[in-house]
Scaffold this motif. Structure first.
Motif, PDB file in Angstrom:
ATOM      1  N   GLY A   1       0.872  -1.382  -0.017  1.00 17.03           N
ATOM      2  CA  GLY A   1       0.014   0.143   0.135  1.00 17.03           C
ATOM      3  C   GLY A   1       0.754   1.345   0.069  1.00 17.03           C
ATOM      4  N   ASP A   2       1.896   1.354  -0.377  1.00 13.85           N
ATOM      5  CA  ASP A   2       2.841   2.482  -0.458  1.00 13.85           C
ATOM      6  C   ASP A   2       3.373   2.959  -1.720  1.00 13.85           C
ATOM      7  N   ARG A   3       2.965   2.195  -2.841  1.00 15.21           N
ATOM      8  CA  ARG A   3       3.416   2.344  -4.217  1.00 15.21           C
ATOM      9  C   ARG A   3       2.549   1.624  -5.170  1.00 15.21           C
ATOM     10  N   PHE A   4       1.823   2.205  -6.135  1.00 17.73           N
ATOM     11  CA  PHE A   4       0.790   2.005  -7.043  1.00 17.73           C
ATOM     12  C   PHE A   4       1.254   2.032  -8.325  1.00 17.73           C
ATOM     13  N   SER A   5       1.985   1.353  -8.908  1.00 13.80           N
ATOM     14  CA  SER A   5       2.446   1.314 -10.350  1.00 13.80           C
ATOM     15  C   SER A   5       1.514   0.752 -11.181  1.00 13.80           C
ATOM     16  N   PHE A   6       1.436   1.488 -12.152  1.00 16.19           N
ATOM     17  CA  PHE A   6       0.744   1.223 -13.595  1.00 16.19           C
ATOM     18  C   PHE A   6       1.160   1.227 -14.932  1.00 16.19           C
ATOM     19  N   ALA A   7       1.096   0.130 -15.384  1.00 16.19           N
ATOM     20  CA  ALA A   7       1.456  -0.087 -16.850  1.00 16.19           C
ATOM     21  C   ALA A   7       0.532   0.626 -17.745  1.00 16.19           C
ATOM     22  N   VAL A   8       0.940   1.426 -18.564  1.00 17.20           N
ATOM     23  CA  VAL A   8       0.045   2.146 -19.735  1.00 17.20           C
ATOM     24  C   VAL A   8       0.012   1.540 -20.820  1.00 17.20           C
ATOM     25  N   LEU A   9      -1.114   1.202 -21.292  1.00 17.30           N
ATOM     26  CA  LEU A   9      -1.146   0.333 -22.633  1.00 17.30           C
ATOM     27  C   LEU A   9      -2.313   1.191 -23.637  1.00 17.30           C
ATOM     28  N   GLU A  10      -1.941   1.231 -24.842  1.00 24.56           N
ATOM     29  CA  GLU A  10      -2.662   1.690 -25.882  1.00 24.56           C
ATOM     30  C   GLU A  10      -3.760   0.686 -26.136  1.00 24.56           C
ATOM     31  N   THR A  11      -4.993   0.911 -26.081  1.00 27.06           N
ATOM     32  CA  THR A  11      -5.734  -0.305 -26.578  1.00 27.06           C
ATOM     33  C   THR A  11      -5.811  -0.629 -28.060  1.00 27.06           C
ATOM     34  N   GLY A  12      -6.021  -1.879 -28.485  1.00 25.55           N
ATOM     35  CA  GLY A  12      -6.021  -1.979 -29.792  1.00 25.55           C
ATOM     36  C   GLY A  12      -5.630  -3.500 -30.136  1.00 25.55           C
ATOM     37  N   ALA A  13      -4.944  -3.711 -31.177  1.00 24.75           N
ATOM     38  CA  ALA A  13      -4.737  -5.228 -31.706  1.00 24.75           C
ATOM     39  C   ALA A  13      -3.453  -5.653 -30.810  1.00 24.75           C
ATOM     40  N   GLN A  14      -2.636  -4.688 -30.632  1.00 28.13           N
ATOM     41  CA  GLN A  14      -1.428  -5.110 -29.703  1.00 28.13           C
ATOM     42  C   GLN A  14      -0.858  -4.549 -28.553  1.00 28.13           C
ATOM     43  N   GLU A  15      -1.509  -5.020 -27.523  1.00 28.76           N
ATOM     44  CA  GLU A  15      -1.602  -4.305 -26.206  1.00 28.76           C
ATOM     45  C   GLU A  15      -0.393  -4.499 -25.519  1.00 28.76           C
ATOM     46  N   LYS A  16       0.629  -3.845 -25.531  1.00 28.20           N
ATOM     47  CA  LYS A  16       1.785  -3.827 -24.685  1.00 28.20           C
ATOM     48  C   LYS A  16       2.136  -2.543 -24.125  1.00 28.20           C
ATOM     49  N   PRO A  17       2.608  -2.249 -23.009  1.00 27.52           N
ATOM     50  CA  PRO A  17       2.848  -1.287 -22.229  1.00 27.52           C
ATOM     51  C   PRO A  17       3.708  -0.050 -23.134  1.00 27.52           C
ATOM     52  N   VAL A  18       3.229   1.095 -23.133  1.00 24.16           N
ATOM     53  CA  VAL A  18       3.876   2.116 -23.775  1.00 24.16           C
ATOM     54  C   VAL A  18       4.375   3.341 -22.932  1.00 24.16           C
ATOM     55  N   GLY A  19       3.936   3.022 -21.385  1.00 22.34           N
ATOM     56  CA  GLY A  19       4.380   3.999 -20.334  1.00 22.34           C
ATOM     57  C   GLY A  19       4.116   3.523 -19.119  1.00 22.34           C
ATOM     58  N   HIS A  20       4.385   4.288 -18.002  1.00 22.00           N
ATOM     59  CA  HIS A  20       4.284   4.018 -16.562  1.00 22.00           C
ATOM     60  C   HIS A  20       3.712   4.979 -15.916  1.00 22.00           C
ATOM     61  N   VAL A  21       2.730   5.058 -14.935  1.00 23.95           N
ATOM     62  CA  VAL A  21       2.644   6.048 -14.099  1.00 23.95           C
ATOM     63  C   VAL A  21       2.570   5.483 -12.909  1.00 23.95           C
ATOM     64  N   VAL A  22       2.697   6.265 -11.851  1.00 16.84           N
ATOM     65  CA  VAL A  22       2.977   5.543 -10.272  1.00 16.84           C
ATOM     66  C   VAL A  22       2.449   6.759  -9.147  1.00 16.84           C
ATOM     67  N   LEU A  23       1.733   6.195  -8.431  1.00 14.20           N
ATOM     68  CA  LEU A  23       1.607   7.116  -7.031  1.00 14.20           C
ATOM     69  C   LEU A  23       2.278   6.264  -6.007  1.00 14.20           C
TER      70      LEU A  23
END
Length: 192
Positions: free
Chosen positions: A71-93
């Motif tokens: 509960g001290d770090r919430f990291s998200f992979a950022v994906l563009e939706t579509g045919a090939q969903e792979k991370p294109v970025g990262h955001v974190v709280l």
């Protein structure tokens, strides 16, 4: 709703020039894409993590999962939706301390996805999620820090309503150059 319940539903709408974004927890299957993103010299310059191959990427991903559960770090992979969903970025709280009223946000975008407002759209989704999810814990201010010479991060911060609040001195080795501090406060609903 808990952080885990909301996390699977973070989205940023499509724009005229870019597909919608999905923000989700990092998964082991993302290791190859993460290692590929970290081959970019610019990304390595602005981040503090050393990810050199899929093995180190997998270690990083698993650490993000442990920190999420703590509960001290919430990291998200950022994906563009579509045919090939792979991370294109990262955001974190991160740095959320009960009773402090504040936390820090961070982000990066993979080189091949820059110029499509990935960082700003993902940061805006994360900001809304953070304020909604942790309002009951008193979260009312988010801080965004970046090196002073990172003009792209300054643009993203301003685009998302994070006002520049000052310049921070260098603090080597973690922060070898001066930094900018940006702040965004939760807007309280106006009562009757």
């Amino acid at each position: 709703m808990t952080a885990n319940e909301i996390a699977g539903r973070l989205r940023a709408e499509a724009t005229a020039s870019a597909p919608a974004l999905l923000l989700r927890r990092w998964e082991d299957a993302d290791a190859a894409a993460l290692a590929e993103a970290y081959r970019d010299e610019s990304l390595r310059r602005w981040t503090s993590h050393a990810i050199g191959d899929e093995e180190s990427a997998l270690r990083w991903i698993r650490e993000q999962g442990r920190r999420w559960e703590a509960g001290d770090r919430f990291s998200f992979a950022v994906l563009e939706t579509g045919a090939q969903e792979k991370p294109v970025g990262h955001v974190v709280l991160k740095g959320l301390v009960a009773g402090s009223g504040r936390a820090e946000v961070g982000y990066w975008t993979a080189a091949h996805a820059r110029g499509r407002r990935v960082a700003s759209r993902a940061l805006e989704a994360l900001t809304g999620w953070a304020f909604a999810t942790f309002a009951g814990q008193g979260l009312h201010r988010l801080e965004l820090l970046h090196q002073a010479d990172n003009e792209a991060s300054c643009r993203v911060a301003r685009a998302c309503g994070y006002e520049r609040a000052g310049t921070l001195p260098a603090a080597p080795p973690a922060h070898p150059l001066q930094g900018h501090l940006h702040l965004r406060s939760r807007v309280s609903p106006v009562g009757p």
